[in-house]
Design a protein around this motif. Structure first.
Motif, PDB file in Angstrom:
ATOM      1  N   LYS A  79       0.828  -1.206   0.000  1.00  0.00           N
ATOM      2  CA  LYS A  79       0.000   0.000   0.000  1.00  0.00           C
ATOM      3  C   LYS A  79       0.861   1.254   0.000  1.00  0.00           C
ATOM      4  O   LYS A  79       0.570   2.231  -0.723  1.00  0.00           O
ATOM      5  N   ASP A  80       1.927   1.248   0.788  1.00  0.00           N
ATOM      6  CA  ASP A  80       2.810   2.418   0.873  1.00  0.00           C
ATOM      7  C   ASP A  80       3.520   2.693  -0.450  1.00  0.00           C
ATOM      8  O   ASP A  80       3.894   3.842  -0.735  1.00  0.00           O
ATOM      9  N   LEU A  81       3.714   1.665  -1.265  1.00  0.00           N
ATOM     10  CA  LEU A  81       4.299   1.872  -2.591  1.00  0.00           C
ATOM     11  C   LEU A  81       3.307   2.538  -3.544  1.00  0.00           C
ATOM     12  O   LEU A  81       3.696   3.018  -4.606  1.00  0.00           O
ATOM     13  N   GLY A  82       2.027   2.520  -3.168  1.00  0.00           N
ATOM     14  CA  GLY A  82       1.010   3.190  -3.966  1.00  0.00           C
ATOM     15  C   GLY A  82       0.193   2.283  -4.856  1.00  0.00           C
ATOM     16  O   GLY A  82      -0.614   2.775  -5.656  1.00  0.00           O
ATOM     17  N   PHE A  83       0.349   0.961  -4.741  1.00  0.00           N
ATOM     18  CA  PHE A  83      -0.390   0.050  -5.604  1.00  0.00           C
ATOM     19  C   PHE A  83      -1.835  -0.091  -5.157  1.00  0.00           C
ATOM     20  O   PHE A  83      -2.144  -0.016  -3.967  1.00  0.00           O
ATOM     21  N   THR A  84      -2.713  -0.311  -6.132  1.00  0.00           N
ATOM     22  CA  THR A  84      -4.143  -0.414  -5.849  1.00  0.00           C
ATOM     23  C   THR A  84      -4.654  -1.845  -5.943  1.00  0.00           C
ATOM     24  O   THR A  84      -5.754  -2.133  -5.492  1.00  0.00           O
ATOM     25  N   THR A  85      -3.850  -2.743  -6.524  1.00  0.00           N
ATOM     26  CA  THR A  85      -4.281  -4.124  -6.722  1.00  0.00           C
ATOM     27  C   THR A  85      -3.108  -5.075  -6.515  1.00  0.00           C
ATOM     28  O   THR A  85      -1.970  -4.755  -6.886  1.00  0.00           O
ATOM     29  N   ILE A  86      -3.406  -6.245  -5.952  1.00  0.00           N
ATOM     30  CA  ILE A  86      -2.416  -7.313  -5.798  1.00  0.00           C
ATOM     31  C   ILE A  86      -2.819  -8.455  -6.727  1.00  0.00           C
ATOM     32  O   ILE A  86      -3.973  -8.885  -6.728  1.00  0.00           O
ATOM     33  N   TRP A  87      -1.869  -8.919  -7.514  1.00  0.00           N
ATOM     34  CA  TRP A  87      -2.091 -10.050  -8.419  1.00  0.00           C
ATOM     35  C   TRP A  87      -1.266 -11.215  -7.886  1.00  0.00           C
ATOM     36  O   TRP A  87      -0.041 -11.166  -7.870  1.00  0.00           O
ATOM     37  N   LEU A  88      -1.941 -12.283  -7.452  1.00  0.00           N
ATOM     38  CA  LEU A  88      -1.292 -13.431  -6.836  1.00  0.00           C
ATOM     39  C   LEU A  88      -1.062 -14.545  -7.850  1.00  0.00           C
ATOM     40  O   LEU A  88      -1.887 -14.781  -8.736  1.00  0.00           O
ATOM     41  N   SER A  89       0.050 -15.266  -7.685  1.00  0.00           N
ATOM     42  CA  SER A  89       0.249 -16.497  -8.444  1.00  0.00           C
ATOM     43  C   SER A  89      -0.831 -17.497  -8.016  1.00  0.00           C
ATOM     44  O   SER A  89      -1.485 -17.313  -6.976  1.00  0.00           O
ATOM     45  N   PRO A  90      -1.069 -18.569  -8.788  1.00  0.00           N
ATOM     46  CA  PRO A  90      -2.150 -19.505  -8.449  1.00  0.00           C
ATOM     47  C   PRO A  90      -2.000 -20.081  -7.039  1.00  0.00           C
ATOM     48  O   PRO A  90      -0.905 -20.466  -6.624  1.00  0.00           O
ATOM     49  N   LEU A  91      -3.108 -20.135  -6.325  1.00  0.00           N
ATOM     50  CA  LEU A  91      -3.103 -20.609  -4.939  1.00  0.00           C
ATOM     51  C   LEU A  91      -3.589 -22.046  -4.825  1.00  0.00           C
ATOM     52  O   LEU A  91      -3.558 -22.634  -3.742  1.00  0.00           O
ATOM     53  N   MET A  92      -4.052 -22.635  -5.932  1.00  0.00           N
ATOM     54  CA  MET A  92      -4.619 -23.974  -5.896  1.00  0.00           C
ATOM     55  C   MET A  92      -3.555 -25.036  -5.629  1.00  0.00           C
ATOM     56  O   MET A  92      -2.375 -24.821  -5.884  1.00  0.00           O
ATOM     57  N   SER A  93      -4.005 -26.191  -5.138  1.00  0.00           N
ATOM     58  CA  SER A  93      -3.112 -27.326  -4.931  1.00  0.00           C
ATOM     59  C   SER A  93      -2.424 -27.667  -6.244  1.00  0.00           C
ATOM     60  O   SER A  93      -3.069 -27.829  -7.282  1.00  0.00           O
ATOM     61  N   SER A  94      -1.089 -27.752  -6.203  1.00  0.00           N
ATOM     62  CA  SER A  94      -0.319 -27.885  -7.433  1.00  0.00           C
ATOM     63  C   SER A  94       0.910 -28.742  -7.195  1.00  0.00           C
ATOM     64  O   SER A  94       1.349 -28.930  -6.060  1.00  0.00           O
ATOM     65  N   SER A  95       1.489 -29.237  -8.284  1.00  0.00           N
ATOM     66  CA  SER A  95       2.713 -30.034  -8.180  1.00  0.00           C
ATOM     67  C   SER A  95       3.955 -29.187  -8.408  1.00  0.00           C
ATOM     68  O   SER A  95       5.056 -29.720  -8.474  1.00  0.00           O
ATOM     69  N   ASP A  96       3.799 -27.860  -8.536  1.00  0.00           N
ATOM     70  CA  ASP A  96       4.961 -26.988  -8.654  1.00  0.00           C
ATOM     71  C   ASP A  96       4.772 -25.767  -7.762  1.00  0.00           C
ATOM     72  O   ASP A  96       3.660 -25.392  -7.420  1.00  0.00           O
ATOM     73  N   PHE A  97       5.892 -25.137  -7.370  1.00  0.00           N
ATOM     74  CA  PHE A  97       5.841 -24.051  -6.387  1.00  0.00           C
ATOM     75  C   PHE A  97       5.106 -22.823  -6.906  1.00  0.00           C
ATOM     76  O   PHE A  97       4.561 -22.048  -6.130  1.00  0.00           O
ATOM     77  N   GLU A  98       5.092 -22.621  -8.221  1.00  0.00           N
ATOM     78  CA  GLU A  98       4.391 -21.460  -8.778  1.00  0.00           C
ATOM     79  C   GLU A  98       2.887 -21.666  -8.856  1.00  0.00           C
ATOM     80  O   GLU A  98       2.133 -20.698  -8.935  1.00  0.00           O
ATOM     81  N   GLY A  99       2.443 -22.898  -8.874  1.00  0.00           N
ATOM     82  CA  GLY A  99       1.013 -23.176  -8.889  1.00  0.00           C
ATOM     83  C   GLY A  99       0.395 -23.368 -10.252  1.00  0.00           C
ATOM     84  O   GLY A  99      -0.835 -23.369 -10.386  1.00  0.00           O
ATOM     85  N   TYR A 100       1.212 -23.569 -11.292  1.00  0.00           N
ATOM     86  CA  TYR A 100       0.670 -23.651 -12.642  1.00  0.00           C
ATOM     87  C   TYR A 100       0.378 -25.081 -13.109  1.00  0.00           C
ATOM     88  O   TYR A 100      -0.193 -25.278 -14.178  1.00  0.00           O
ATOM     89  N   GLU A 101       0.769 -26.076 -12.340  1.00  0.00           N
ATOM     90  CA  GLU A 101       0.420 -27.464 -12.661  1.00  0.00           C
ATOM     91  C   GLU A 101      -0.612 -27.930 -11.631  1.00  0.00           C
ATOM     92  O   GLU A 101      -0.298 -28.587 -10.642  1.00  0.00           O
ATOM     93  N   VAL A 102      -1.850 -27.575 -11.868  1.00  0.00           N
ATOM     94  CA  VAL A 102      -2.917 -27.705 -10.877  1.00  0.00           C
ATOM     95  C   VAL A 102      -3.319 -29.170 -10.672  1.00  0.00           C
ATOM     96  O   VAL A 102      -3.514 -29.920 -11.634  1.00  0.00           O
ATOM     97  N   LYS A 103      -3.473 -29.538  -9.384  1.00  0.00           N
ATOM     98  CA  LYS A 103      -3.963 -30.867  -9.029  1.00  0.00           C
ATOM     99  C   LYS A 103      -5.410 -30.826  -8.570  1.00  0.00           C
ATOM    100  O   LYS A 103      -6.161 -31.768  -8.758  1.00  0.00           O
ATOM    101  N   ASP A 104      -5.802 -29.713  -7.929  1.00  0.00           N
ATOM    102  CA  ASP A 104      -7.181 -29.586  -7.434  1.00  0.00           C
ATOM    103  C   ASP A 104      -7.545 -28.102  -7.430  1.00  0.00           C
ATOM    104  O   ASP A 104      -6.969 -27.314  -6.685  1.00  0.00           O
ATOM    105  N   TYR A 105      -8.515 -27.733  -8.274  1.00  0.00           N
ATOM    106  CA  TYR A 105      -8.881 -26.323  -8.422  1.00  0.00           C
ATOM    107  C   TYR A 105      -9.622 -25.749  -7.219  1.00  0.00           C
ATOM    108  O   TYR A 105      -9.692 -24.526  -7.070  1.00  0.00           O
ATOM    109  N   LYS A 106     -10.175 -26.591  -6.390  1.00  0.00           N
ATOM    110  CA  LYS A 106     -10.969 -26.089  -5.269  1.00  0.00           C
ATOM    111  C   LYS A 106     -10.309 -26.377  -3.917  1.00  0.00           C
ATOM    112  O   LYS A 106     -10.981 -26.433  -2.889  1.00  0.00           O
TER     113      LYS A 106
END
Length: 471
Positions: A79-106
């Motif tokens: 917030k102090d940097l002045g940003f209005t939005t946060i864009w997160l990497s995928p939070l779903m259960s995944s087989s990689d640390f970035e979250g792009y190989e999804v195992k369970d979407y919910k």
């Protein structure tokens, strides 16, 4: 009464499918002027150790311990940097640390936290007037995903599991996933990173039922921007701006799409770090970042900045382009530039909603005009020597008020405006009617000076008399 309530719920569900409302241009229009901070959650901040499972902090593809609680703890920093939005990497259960190989979407990945912590994060962000969106990879999934057994997938030419484009079952499943995350997590939108791996028709059908949620498509083919996305993240611009500003030289950038709402970045989680590219070219990354960010913010409707930029963070040997965030290493110059640009976007809607016109581009010096609520002029000198740009399209009797560097520029006797910048610098100007010389202010200053001089003379005379009388 209960039967009536149940009937209304059934009817509402039917209407969800029968009366689809496509993503509207208004949704994207509302996001013009937003500034987005992108976070790879596993590499940002370790908020608690209870979910530190199988960490491999010395490996590029290992988990490093960042989690949802860590992001929540750093909301004030963002917030102090002045940003209005946060864009997160995928939070779903995944087989990689970035979250792009999804195992369970919910299901939330156990390394990152729980759905309750996601909800806490979004609520805390909303309390700070910030929005939260999440990347939603839909085309590439893990081999053990239930969709494989359901027949929703097929093998690509290189053996990867790909989601089938055809079939209402797949599209309904995706709509259900988006609805689930919006309701359970309170998210404000989604980013789609694999847009060009599917047809425009797939996206049009898949996203047609999604309402009141911003949808960001990411790719190089801008024709996809008209297939249900509110914002188009331009990968071709990102590649060009990184190449242009990692070293000095001519500024050659594609013109952003005029229709719809555009977004881009200087670097991203799936590219090399701009800091490292600048260092490899033999240039100071702080100087390079200040130029590139100024160009990005004034050239696009929505600016996206990756975590670590304020340091500015580079690649780490053995780890690559996504090292753990170092909150103790922030660079003051880059931080001030990000703060200034975010504040300018908020103060001057012309940056996001005005019409851009290039007026000068020669020898590494570029000047462009933005016509909107106020007329703005942006000048960037990407060369290694002082340059001047000639502007003739502002009209007579104007003054250019600098926002990056204090000062005014005025029309020359020949009717032209000469914007002079030192090497590797940029400035943004507000074009205003020339105020001329403020004689009232000048008279006030002269009066104050005269009173001060009289006071000094009287003091000297009094001190001299006291000395004479004392003798």
């Amino acid at each position: 009464m209960r039967r009536m309530t149940g009937l209304m719920l059934i009817l509402s569900s039917l209407l969800f499918w029968v009366l689809p409302t496509p993503a509207t241009a208004e949704e994207g229009e509302n996001w013009k002027g937003e500034s987005i901070y992108y976070i790879t959650v596993d590499r940002f901040m370790n908020g608690k150790t209870a979910n530190d499972k199988n960490l491999e902090t010395g490996k590029e593809n290992g988990y490093h311990g960042g989690d949802l609680q860590g992001v929540t703890e750093k909301l004030d920093y963002i917030k102090d940097l002045g940003f209005t939005t946060i864009w997160l990497s995928p939070l779903m259960s995944s087989s990689d640390f970035e979250g792009y190989e999804v195992k369970d979407y919910k299901k939330v990945d156990e390394h990152l936290g729980t759905m309750k912590e996601v909800r806490t994060l979004t609520e805390e962000a909303h309390d700070r007037d910030m929005k939260v969106i999440m990347d939603m990879p839909l085309m590439d999934i893990d081999e053990d995903h239930p969709w494989v057994e359901k027949g929703f997938t097929e093998r690509s030419g290189n053996g990867e599991v790909k989601v089938k484009e055809t079939g209402e079952d797949v599209q309904k499943e995706i709509s259900s996933i988006l609805s689930y995350w919006k309701q359970e997590a309170g998210l404000d939108g989604f980013g789609f990173p694999e847009v060009e791996e599917a047809s425009p028709d797939f996206w049009q059908k898949t996203l047609s039922n999604v309402t009141d949620t911003v949808l960001i498509g990411k790719g190089e083919d801008s024709s996809y921007s008209k297939t249900g996305f509110d914002i188009w993240y331009d990968e071709s611009y990102q590649e060009a701006i990184s190449e242009s500003f990692s070293g000095t030289g001519n500024i050659e950038l594609p013109v952003p799409e005029k229709e719809g709402t555009t977004a881009s970045a200087v670097d991203f989680h799936d590219t090399r770090r701009f800091t490292t590219l600048a260092q490899e070219s033999g240039f100071n990354p702080v100087t390079r970042w200040k130029l590139a960010l100024t160009q990005l913010y004034t050239d696009h409707d929505v600016a996206v900045v990756q975590y670590g930029t304020a340091i500015p963070m580079g690649e780490k040997p053995g780890i690559g382009n996504l090292p753990m965030m170092n909150f103790g290493g922030t660079d003051e110059e880059v931080t001030r530039r990000i703060n200034k640009l975010n504040a300018m976007q908020n103060e001057f809607p012309s940056f996001a909603k005005g019409e851009v016109q290039k007026v000068y581009n020669e020898g590494g010096m570029e000047v462009f005009k933005i016509d909107g609520e106020k007329t703005m002029l942006v000048a960037v000198n990407n060369s290694e020597e002082t340059k001047s740009g000639i502007v003739t399209s502002l009209g007579d009797n104007k003054q250019l008020r600098g926002l990056m560097h204090d000062g005014f520029l005025r029309q020359s006797d020949d009717g032209k405006y000469r914007v002079v910048l030192e090497r590797e610098t940029a400035d943004v100007f507000v074009v205003e009617d020339s105020a001329g010389i403020n004689w009232l202010f000048v008279g006030f200053v002269v009066s104050v000076m005269a009173i001060f001089v009289i006071f000094v003379i009287m003091t000297m005379v009094r001190n001299r008399k006291q000395k004479i009388n004392g003798h």
